[in-house]
Design a protein around this motif. Structure first.
Motif, PDB file in Angstrom:
ATOM      1  N   ARG A  40       0.967  -1.042  -0.089  1.00 49.31           N
ATOM      2  CA  ARG A  40      -0.253   0.170   0.165  1.00 49.31           C
ATOM      3  C   ARG A  40       0.957   1.060  -0.045  1.00 49.31           C
ATOM      4  NH1 ARG A  40      -4.246  -1.180   4.716  1.00 49.31           N
ATOM      5  NH2 ARG A  40      -2.360  -0.615   5.828  1.00 49.31           N
TER       6      ARG A  40
ATOM      7  N   LEU B 207      -6.048   2.243  -6.886  1.00 42.88           N
ATOM      8  CA  LEU B 207      -5.316   1.230  -6.329  1.00 42.88           C
ATOM      9  C   LEU B 207      -5.103   1.616  -4.871  1.00 42.88           C
ATOM     10  CD1 LEU B 207      -4.232  -1.689  -6.010  1.00 42.88           C
ATOM     11  CD2 LEU B 207      -2.284  -0.727  -6.726  1.00 42.88           C
TER      12      LEU B 207
ATOM     13  N   ALA C 102      -6.898  -0.004  -1.746  1.00 46.78           N
ATOM     14  CA  ALA C 102      -5.757  -0.816  -0.807  1.00 46.78           C
ATOM     15  C   ALA C 102      -6.249  -0.213   0.522  1.00 46.78           C
ATOM     16  CB  ALA C 102      -4.563  -0.534  -1.101  1.00 46.78           C
TER      17      ALA C 102
END
Length: 157
Positions: free
Chosen positions: A3, A122, A126
């Motif tokens: 992350r 993302l 995440a």
């Protein structure tokens, strides 16, 4: 999970994009001003100043998104409130710019916009809120099953 590195890379890319957009609009404003161009009778000076203002505003918007991403990476916590809305709007903007850039600029610009879009999405996905809530207290598997979950009636203590 990766992350933090994704958030760092997204922040760096957005900072670079902010600088690139600001410089591109500054250059376009200079070209319009020096060539004394006019579009539909508009004043060339007004067109160059508006290009500079638009570049500065869009560059600041992208830099603010990058600051939110840096904060996410440093704290290792997902965005909330204004930061989340800002990143969602940046994802939408990059999706639209990617769609327009195919015909206007080419496939390379489209690929770049989709990579930035993917990094932002993302990062947003995440850092899921359910995962943050599970880390603060008991996990979902630790709670006893209630009657609605097929665990029967709760037992007295």
């Amino acid at each position: 999970m990766a992350r933090r590195p994704v958030a760092w890379v997204a922040a760096i890319v957005l900072f670079a994009e902010a600088i690139g957009i600001a410089l591109l609009n500054w250059f376009l404003g200079l070209v319009v001003d020096r060539q004394d161009m006019s579009l539909a009778g508009l004043d060339p000076r007004a067109m160059s100043v508006s290009a500079w203002i638009a570049g500065a505003l869009f560059g600041l918007y992208l830099a603010l998104c990058a600051v939110v991403l840096v904060r996410i990476a440093v704290r290792d916590r997902g965005p909330a409130g204004f930061g989340r809305i800002l990143l969602i709007s940046a994802a939408v903007v990059h999706g639209l710019l990617g769609a327009f850039s195919v015909g206007l600029v080419g496939w390379l610009a489209f690929v770049f916009m989709m990579v930035v879009l993917g990094l932002i999405v993302l990062t947003l996905v995440a850092y899921d809120r359910k995962e943050q809530g599970a880390g603060a207290g008991a996990g979902a598997g630790d709670a006893p099953a209630g009657p609605a979950e097929g665990g029967g009636a709760p037992q007295p203590v």
